[in-house]
Design an enzyme around this catalytic site. Structure first.
Site, PDB file in Angstrom:
ATOM      1  N   VAL A 129       0.795  -1.141   0.043  1.00  0.00           N
ATOM      2  CA  VAL A 129      -0.131   0.016  -0.031  1.00  0.00           C
ATOM      3  C   VAL A 129       0.807   1.223   0.034  1.00  0.00           C
ATOM      4  O   VAL A 129       1.633   1.477   0.965  1.00  0.00           O
ATOM      5  CB  VAL A 129      -0.885   0.141   1.072  1.00  0.00           C
ATOM      6  CG1 VAL A 129      -1.864   1.117   1.145  1.00  0.00           C
ATOM      7  CG2 VAL A 129      -1.693  -1.293   1.366  1.00  0.00           C
ATOM      8  N   THR A 170       2.331   5.072   0.224  1.00  0.00           N
ATOM      9  CA  THR A 170       2.400   6.211   0.870  1.00  0.00           C
ATOM     10  C   THR A 170       2.129   7.495  -0.135  1.00  0.00           C
ATOM     11  O   THR A 170       2.313   7.206  -1.306  1.00  0.00           O
ATOM     12  CB  THR A 170       3.866   6.632   1.761  1.00  0.00           C
ATOM     13  OG1 THR A 170       4.952   6.131   0.795  1.00  0.00           O
ATOM     14  CG2 THR A 170       3.894   5.498   2.880  1.00  0.00           C
ATOM     15  N   VAL A 194       4.223  -1.582   3.509  1.00  0.00           N
ATOM     16  CA  VAL A 194       4.379   0.034   3.198  1.00  0.00           C
ATOM     17  C   VAL A 194       4.972   0.319   2.195  1.00  0.00           C
ATOM     18  O   VAL A 194       6.266  -0.210   1.945  1.00  0.00           O
ATOM     19  CB  VAL A 194       4.916   0.743   4.564  1.00  0.00           C
ATOM     20  CG1 VAL A 194       4.979   2.289   4.283  1.00  0.00           C
ATOM     21  CG2 VAL A 194       4.201   0.336   5.742  1.00  0.00           C
ATOM     22  N   LYS A 195       4.583   0.813   1.036  1.00  0.00           N
ATOM     23  CA  LYS A 195       5.374   1.383  -0.213  1.00  0.00           C
ATOM     24  C   LYS A 195       5.717   2.666  -0.153  1.00  0.00           C
ATOM     25  O   LYS A 195       5.099   3.442   0.228  1.00  0.00           O
ATOM     26  CB  LYS A 195       4.291   1.102  -1.436  1.00  0.00           C
ATOM     27  CG  LYS A 195       4.965   0.468  -2.603  1.00  0.00           C
ATOM     28  CD  LYS A 195       3.814   0.207  -3.383  1.00  0.00           C
ATOM     29  CE  LYS A 195       4.462  -0.307  -4.913  1.00  0.00           C
ATOM     30  NZ  LYS A 195       3.415  -0.302  -5.844  1.00  0.00           N
ATOM     31  N   ILE A 196       7.128   2.875  -0.374  1.00  0.00           N
ATOM     32  CA  ILE A 196       7.719   4.384  -0.248  1.00  0.00           C
ATOM     33  C   ILE A 196       8.680   4.327  -1.433  1.00  0.00           C
ATOM     34  O   ILE A 196       9.474   3.621  -1.843  1.00  0.00           O
ATOM     35  CB  ILE A 196       8.470   4.375   1.150  1.00  0.00           C
ATOM     36  CG1 ILE A 196       7.729   4.413   2.159  1.00  0.00           C
ATOM     37  CG2 ILE A 196       9.441   5.668   1.036  1.00  0.00           C
ATOM     38  CD1 ILE A 196       8.306   4.443   3.593  1.00  0.00           C
TER      39      ILE A 196
END
Ligand code: G3P
Length: 226
Positions: free
Chosen positions: A56, A58, A82-84
């Site tokens: 998902v 950011t 978490v995708k950054i």
């Protein structure tokens, strides 16, 4: 190599999950926007449909806000990742979140140098974008091969996720080069299973069976129903 869908379309995810080979989902702001659903219920539903990791993304490039978003995304479900994006501020957030035990997928990665940075920051996944490199006449498979080789030589635990895949041969090449995960649109996922010789062969076997069936005597119970 784990197969993952790059979509936020629930029907596509349900269908691929039904095949028994779906090991994850990746989303990004573009796929979320395309789904036209309320964000949080949509992401929760996706996480419940898939046993593997659901990335998902950011929505900021501020390190403190990235950390705040990362902590909240990680709370959505056990399988939320978490995708950054690969930026300096992003790396700082990856380091802090990884130190807290939160799984981070470093996205928008285009070079082996960026791949090294992602691993050194403690990323759980790094996502080199292959199709977008091909679009600008760059050898995406060389980039993927270099990242896989470097990770093996250095003993990095970070998983390599081949992203921005556009056709079945991208998937095959990613597997051959040692990618841990391949994420793709549903159209590419579907194209992996389809072959005209399979369809023609299945039709011929079915026709021969139906023609011979009245003369084959006792069949298995489930064959009577088919
Ligand atoms: O989700 C990241 C990536 O797979 C996007 O692919 O086709 O928009 O370059 P694409």
């Amino acid at each position: 190599m784990k197969l993952s869908l790059d979509t936020a379309d629930l029907e596509e995810i349900r269908e691929a999950a039904r095949w028994g080979v779906l090991r994850g989902v990746t989303t990004n702001p573009s796929t979320i926007a395309k789904a036209q659903s309320d964000f949080l219920p949509l992401v929760k539903e996706i996480c419940s449909l898939v046993e593997g990791d659901v990335s998902v993304e950011t929505t900021t490039n501020d390190s403190d806000l990235l950390v705040a978003q990362g902590r909240e995304i990680a709370q959505i479900a056990d399988n939320a990742v978490v995708k950054i994006a690969m930026t300096a501020n992003g790396l700082a957030a990856v380091r802090r979140l990884s130190d807290e035990g939160i799984k981070v997928n470093v996205t928008l990665t285009f070079t082996p140098a960026q791949g090294i940075l992602a691993a050194e920051a403690g990323a759980y996944i790094v996502s080199p974008f292959l199709g977008r490199l091909d679009d600008i006449a760059t050898d995406s498979m060389k980039v993927l091969a270099d990242i896989c080789d470097i990770y093996a030589i250095q003993g990095y635990d970070t998983q390599v996720l081949a992203a921005s895949l556009r056709h079945p041969m991208h998937v095959v090449e990613a597997a051959r080069l040692g990618a841990d995960i391949a994420t793709m649109p549903f159209t590419v996922f579907e194209s992996l299973v389809k072959h005209p010789l399979t369809d023609a062969g299945f039709k011929r076997f079915s026709d021969d069976w139906e023609n011979a069936r009245p003369h084959l005597g006792e069949l298995l119970p489930s064959m009577q129903e088919a």
